[in-house]
Design a protein around this motif. Structure first.
Motif, PDB file in Angstrom:
ATOM      1  N   THR A   1     -39.912  -2.559 -12.613  1.00 44.14           N
ATOM      2  CA  THR A   1     -39.655  -3.894 -12.709  1.00 44.14           C
ATOM      3  C   THR A   1     -39.391  -4.595 -14.007  1.00 44.14           C
ATOM      4  O   THR A   1     -38.633  -5.189 -14.551  1.00 44.14           O
ATOM      5  CB  THR A   1     -40.645  -4.948 -11.848  1.00 44.14           C
ATOM      6  N   GLN A   2     -40.287  -4.011 -15.082  1.00 45.08           N
ATOM      7  CA  GLN A   2     -40.216  -4.355 -16.301  1.00 45.08           C
ATOM      8  C   GLN A   2     -39.081  -3.707 -17.261  1.00 45.08           C
ATOM      9  O   GLN A   2     -38.655  -4.401 -17.816  1.00 45.08           O
ATOM     10  CB  GLN A   2     -41.636  -3.985 -16.943  1.00 45.08           C
ATOM     11  N   ARG A   3     -38.643  -2.616 -16.576  1.00 47.76           N
ATOM     12  CA  ARG A   3     -37.572  -1.930 -17.276  1.00 47.76           C
ATOM     13  C   ARG A   3     -36.218  -2.638 -16.608  1.00 47.76           C
ATOM     14  O   ARG A   3     -35.274  -2.781 -17.499  1.00 47.76           O
ATOM     15  CB  ARG A   3     -37.388  -0.441 -17.095  1.00 47.76           C
ATOM     16  N   ALA A   4     -36.182  -3.123 -15.379  1.00 46.30           N
ATOM     17  CA  ALA A   4     -35.234  -3.821 -14.910  1.00 46.30           C
ATOM     18  C   ALA A   4     -34.993  -5.207 -15.685  1.00 46.30           C
ATOM     19  O   ALA A   4     -33.851  -5.599 -16.089  1.00 46.30           O
ATOM     20  CB  ALA A   4     -35.432  -4.060 -13.382  1.00 46.30           C
ATOM     21  N   THR A   5     -36.229  -5.886 -15.904  1.00 42.40           N
ATOM     22  CA  THR A   5     -36.012  -7.099 -16.562  1.00 42.40           C
ATOM     23  C   THR A   5     -35.542  -6.880 -18.181  1.00 42.40           C
ATOM     24  O   THR A   5     -34.482  -7.760 -18.858  1.00 42.40           O
ATOM     25  CB  THR A   5     -37.385  -7.661 -17.094  1.00 42.40           C
ATOM     26  N   ALA A   6     -35.905  -5.752 -18.970  1.00 42.15           N
ATOM     27  CA  ALA A   6     -35.336  -5.333 -19.944  1.00 42.15           C
ATOM     28  C   ALA A   6     -33.860  -5.249 -20.042  1.00 42.15           C
ATOM     29  O   ALA A   6     -33.103  -5.404 -20.796  1.00 42.15           O
ATOM     30  CB  ALA A   6     -36.091  -4.164 -20.527  1.00 42.15           C
ATOM     31  N   LEU A   7     -33.326  -4.592 -19.017  1.00 45.33           N
ATOM     32  CA  LEU A   7     -31.981  -4.319 -18.811  1.00 45.33           C
ATOM     33  C   LEU A   7     -31.164  -5.455 -18.760  1.00 45.33           C
ATOM     34  O   LEU A   7     -30.127  -5.892 -19.045  1.00 45.33           O
ATOM     35  CB  LEU A   7     -31.669  -3.391 -17.733  1.00 45.33           C
ATOM     36  N   VAL A   8     -31.757  -6.332 -17.997  1.00 42.55           N
ATOM     37  CA  VAL A   8     -31.303  -7.624 -17.777  1.00 42.55           C
ATOM     38  C   VAL A   8     -30.879  -8.516 -19.050  1.00 42.55           C
ATOM     39  O   VAL A   8     -29.778  -9.042 -19.481  1.00 42.55           O
ATOM     40  CB  VAL A   8     -31.686  -8.722 -16.999  1.00 42.55           C
TER      41      VAL A   8
END
Length: 448
Positions: A382-389
């Protein structure tokens, strides 16, 4: 596995049976009854004579044979209750002795963990096992305070660890039922006369008890009870000497819960600051590093980049500091370069460096072999997903969130759920896109 260990395990099995007054035939019949209670197909039930032969092989004085996994399960359910029929899984119980015996005979740690989980799940699902993990020594001390000794405090701490080990494996409401008698026992022991020499051990055990009670109350959406339990844990921690690792750790446990509740990052940061102040007096570098790592991540969330950098510097210093000759931290507490990388990545995520944060988070190792590892891996995703957004790649972020949902354990914690929700809210500008609406539908189905 040394032959002597196997022989010792066989002797322990034999002693368990004989202590209950069971002959080989009597024990075989008892195991058959367990098989019927567990609804084993009649066609697969062994005969009494066959089980007697198996028992003889397991208990052989010179060349014992480890019971098969199926037979281990029957033995576990047999010895999970006292001869009077009461559930008993705590330290000093026949069940604990059985697991030790099987370990000596070569049973692996994973198999023993599955046995404990299977028996615990079966007993607690019946609603009659509120005292299933209360050790016999603790029960004796409750009835007679004069019997309060070092073993009672140690067994109380072990009982808490056994419940904590089930996080993400059993429903949180059931874990609350399992912990309830331990919480009440702690209160009774603390209220009674405690010998001076036992005060530190009992207060240490109490901190662990009330911290876990706070976490479980939070997971069942009772935030008021969670705050009360953490307040009690904090009071007990303050009675410990300066330098005790539990004084900062209680604040860190509370900060984790506060961050994911209505209290929010500001309250969590204040708790992390208190943890860092307490950790400054603690000789264990792992405790200091955890406190400063959490303080750095929370300062970054709150927009205080300078404070985040300062705390990260301190965590990095302690990451490479040698531990004191006399370990004072809780068993198994470590903080290594991979943990530091994770905190650095979170700080970069909240200080305008999403692509670097994503790359750093991609290097954080994970162990998804058990539910605890699965939960942690889901959070990192989820942290990686936030970074991608934030790096302008919403479609890839949505794919990662799907992966996070696939990875999360069956009994997903409120913490993991909140992390996924936070990442989902980052996708609000793209809410009309099909890949976002599809993810939203799955979130509603999965999390609600």
């Amino acid at each position: 596995m040394a032959r002597s260990d196997s022989v010792a395990g066989a002797a322990a099995l034999r002693a368990l049976r004989q202590r209950r007054g069971l002959s080989l035939a009597g024990c075989a019949r008892a195991l058959l009854e367990q098989a019927r209670l567990l609804a084993h197909p009649p066609s697969r039930l062994p005969t009494t004579a066959g089980l007697m032969r198996s028992l003889s092989r397991w208990e052989h004085h010179s060349a014992p044979v480890l019971p098969s996994e199926r037979h281990q399960l029957l033995l576990a359910h047999l010895y999970a209750r006292t001869p009077a029929g009461s559930p008993a899984l705590g330290p000093g119980s026949d069940f604990s002795e059985l697991l030790l015996a099987l370990a000596c005979m070569g049973a692996g740690a994973a198999q023993l963990r599955l046995l404990r989980e299977n028996v615990t799940r079966t007993l607690t699902s019946s609603g009659i096992a509120l005292h299933v993990l209360l050790p016999s020594a603790v029960q004796a001390a409750l009835g007679d305070p004069a019997r309060l000794d070092e073993e009672v405090a140690a067994q109380l701490a072990t009982a808490v660890s056994q419940v904590r080990d089930q996080l993400d494996r059993l429903p949180f409401a059931r874990l609350q039922l399992m912990l309830a008698p331990i919480v009440e026992a702690s209160r009774q022991l603390l209220a009674g006369p405690v010998p001076e020499r036992l005060v530190p051990e009992l207060h240490t055990a109490a901190v662990s008890v009330f911290c876990l009670a706070g976490r479980l109350a939070f997971e069942t959406h009772d935030d008021a009870a969670a705050r009360a339990h953490f307040a009690e844990a904090t009071r007990q921690a303050r009675l410990l000497p300066a330098g005790s690792p539990w004084r900062p750790l209680v604040h860190l446990d509370h900060a984790l819960v506060a961050l994911h509740s209505s209290a929010g990052a500001g309250t969590a940061r204040q708790l992390a600051q208190a943890a860092a102040r307490e950790a400054h007096h603690c000789p264990d570098p792992a405790v200091r590093a955890w406190a400063n790592g959490w303080l750095a991540s929370l300062a970054a969330r709150c927009g205080d980049h300078r404070a985040a950098a300062t705390a990260l510097h301190r965590a990095a210093h302690d990451t490479h500091s040698p531990a004191d000759d006399t370990p004072v931290g809780p068993a198994g507490l470590v903080f290594g370069p991979q943990h530091l990388t994770g905190f650095e990545a979170v700080c970069r995520l909240y200080t305008g460096q999403p692509r670097t944060a994503y790359d750093d988070l991609s290097t954080v190792p994970h162990t998804a072999a058990d539910t605890r590892g699965q939960a942690q891996h889901a959070i990192v995703l989820t942290q990686r997903a936030t970074a991608l957004v934030r790096a302008g790649e919403p479609r890839s972020a949505a794919e990662l969130l799907h992966h996070s949902l696939d990875t999360a354990p069956p009994h997903t914690s409120r913490i993991t759920t909140r992390r996924i929700q936070w990442a989902w809210h980052e996708l609000t500008p793209w809410q009309t896109e099909p890949f976002v609406t599809q993810l939203g539908n799955r979130l509603l189905t999965t999390l609600l």
